[in-house]
Design a protein around this motif. Sequence first.
Motif, mmCIF file in Angstrom:
data_model
loop_
_atom_site.group_PDB
_atom_site.id
_atom_site.type_symbol
_atom_site.label_atom_id
_atom_site.label_comp_id
_atom_site.label_asym_id
_atom_site.label_seq_id
_atom_site.Cartn_x
_atom_site.Cartn_y
_atom_site.Cartn_z
ATOM 1 N N HIS A 162 0.843 -1.206 0.060
ATOM 2 C CA HIS A 162 -0.129 0.009 0.046
ATOM 3 C C HIS A 162 0.732 1.418 0.043
ATOM 4 C CE1 HIS A 162 -3.842 -2.114 0.836
ATOM 5 N NE2 HIS A 162 -2.884 -2.900 1.566
ATOM 6 N N ALA A 206 -2.821 7.569 14.238
ATOM 7 C CA ALA A 206 -4.157 7.142 14.635
ATOM 8 C C ALA A 206 -3.914 6.085 15.751
ATOM 9 C CB ALA A 206 -5.066 6.786 13.679
ATOM 10 N N ASN A 207 -4.613 4.725 15.562
ATOM 11 C CA ASN A 207 -4.500 3.801 16.585
ATOM 12 C C ASN A 207 -3.783 2.654 16.050
ATOM 13 O OD1 ASN A 207 -5.933 4.837 18.803
ATOM 14 N ND2 ASN A 207 -7.753 4.480 17.723
ATOM 15 N N GLY A 208 -3.030 3.061 14.771
ATOM 16 C CA GLY A 208 -2.389 2.069 14.057
ATOM 17 C C GLY A 208 -0.949 1.680 14.541
ATOM 18 N N THR A 258 -3.849 15.382 11.907
ATOM 19 C CA THR A 258 -4.547 14.688 10.723
ATOM 20 C C THR A 258 -3.658 14.478 9.596
ATOM 21 O OG1 THR A 258 -5.106 16.790 9.707
ATOM 22 C CG2 THR A 258 -6.751 15.870 11.498
ATOM 23 N N TYR A 280 2.354 7.270 6.696
ATOM 24 C CA TYR A 280 1.648 7.528 7.913
ATOM 25 C C TYR A 280 0.329 6.784 7.622
ATOM 26 C CZ TYR A 280 4.476 11.363 9.783
ATOM 27 O OH TYR A 280 5.630 12.140 10.312
ATOM 28 N N SER A 281 -0.238 6.984 6.564
ATOM 29 C CA SER A 281 -1.620 6.509 6.183
ATOM 30 C C SER A 281 -1.595 5.005 6.283
ATOM 31 C CB SER A 281 -2.214 6.834 4.872
ATOM 32 O OG SER A 281 -3.355 6.414 4.527
ATOM 33 N N ALA A 282 -0.594 4.283 5.686
ATOM 34 C CA ALA A 282 -0.552 2.863 5.708
ATOM 35 C C ALA A 282 -0.608 2.194 7.269
ATOM 36 C CB ALA A 282 0.595 2.241 4.988
ATOM 37 N N ALA A 328 -1.520 4.092 10.093
ATOM 38 C CA ALA A 328 -2.575 4.246 10.743
ATOM 39 C C ALA A 328 -3.441 3.520 10.399
ATOM 40 C CB ALA A 328 -2.965 5.792 10.490
ATOM 41 N N GLY A 329 -3.596 2.968 9.126
ATOM 42 C CA GLY A 329 -4.547 2.092 8.592
ATOM 43 C C GLY A 329 -4.475 0.650 8.894
ATOM 44 N N GLY A 330 -3.527 0.374 9.681
ATOM 45 C CA GLY A 330 -3.382 -0.992 10.277
ATOM 46 C C GLY A 330 -2.581 -2.075 9.369
ATOM 47 N N PHE A 331 -2.076 -1.477 8.115
ATOM 48 C CA PHE A 331 -1.382 -2.355 6.905
ATOM 49 C C PHE A 331 -0.084 -3.057 7.444
ATOM 50 C CE2 PHE A 331 -4.858 -0.194 4.846
ATOM 51 C CZ PHE A 331 -5.508 -1.172 4.252
#
Length: 296
Positions: free
Chosen positions: A119, A170-172, A226, A251-253, A255-258
Amino acid sequence: MSNTTANRTLCAFIPWGSSMLLVTGVSGGLGQLVAERLADRDDVVLGTRAPLPGARRVDFDDPESLPRAFAGVDTLLLISAGYGEDDDVIARHDGAISAAERAGVRHVVYTSLTGAGDHLPYALAHRWTERRLSASTSLKWTVLRNGLYSELLAFLAAPGADGRLTAPLANGRLAAVARADLAEIAARVALDPAPHAGRVYELVGPRAIGGAELAAATGTAYEPETLAAARERISASGALDFQVPMLVGTYSAIAGGFLATTDTGELHDLLGRAPLDPLDVYAEAVNAVVGAAADR
């Protein structure tokens, strides 16, 4: 001097019947650690685009440098040259692999990216390189799919001077892995690549850590910003255009738990010991950055 003559000249300095390993990128973070583990070996040569006494010049942006650099090499530890846009990285890796084929290199060990990282914005060039190696008719190959470094978190999730840690995780959680552990494995595999031919190893950390743990380790409060705020901050920092989506995508990956899947045993088995604790490595890296800043 022709490429053929250059190859013969360099080969003359290699003992007959010996097996020669070339490590690229030794001026970088991972390559430097690999080079330290292979110091003083007669069967290892180092390669870098930076001036380094005793090293061969290996500049993937200058294909003319590669035939001479690869002369007499049996095993190539190809440390990914992932700094840039995908087309630039692919061109570098393709040039290196093609030069290795022409030079008669037998085995390429490539430092790739964890499969969980598909990702990530910079995954494509790694997967392309893996395909290029598997399509080679002359090379044996081994792929080391490295997880994201614990030390990288000291940059991505650096505590602020205001006592807050604002990385948008986040919570990732991230199964971060110590760069020293990856360097040790790369050195071991490259020195004896035959048992690892055709293997793809997933080398991620022994446990996944999140923002709250990073904050606790640095005595700060976890208050994630954010992704939009992170993008604005990174863009204003002077980052190159291609770096902005790379960092925000990372960051997004997370945070998304990937990127939370931990080691299933390959990291431990190749090390022959327990991996370094990623949270300890992160804390040490943060302290080193803080100490260096205080010394300025």
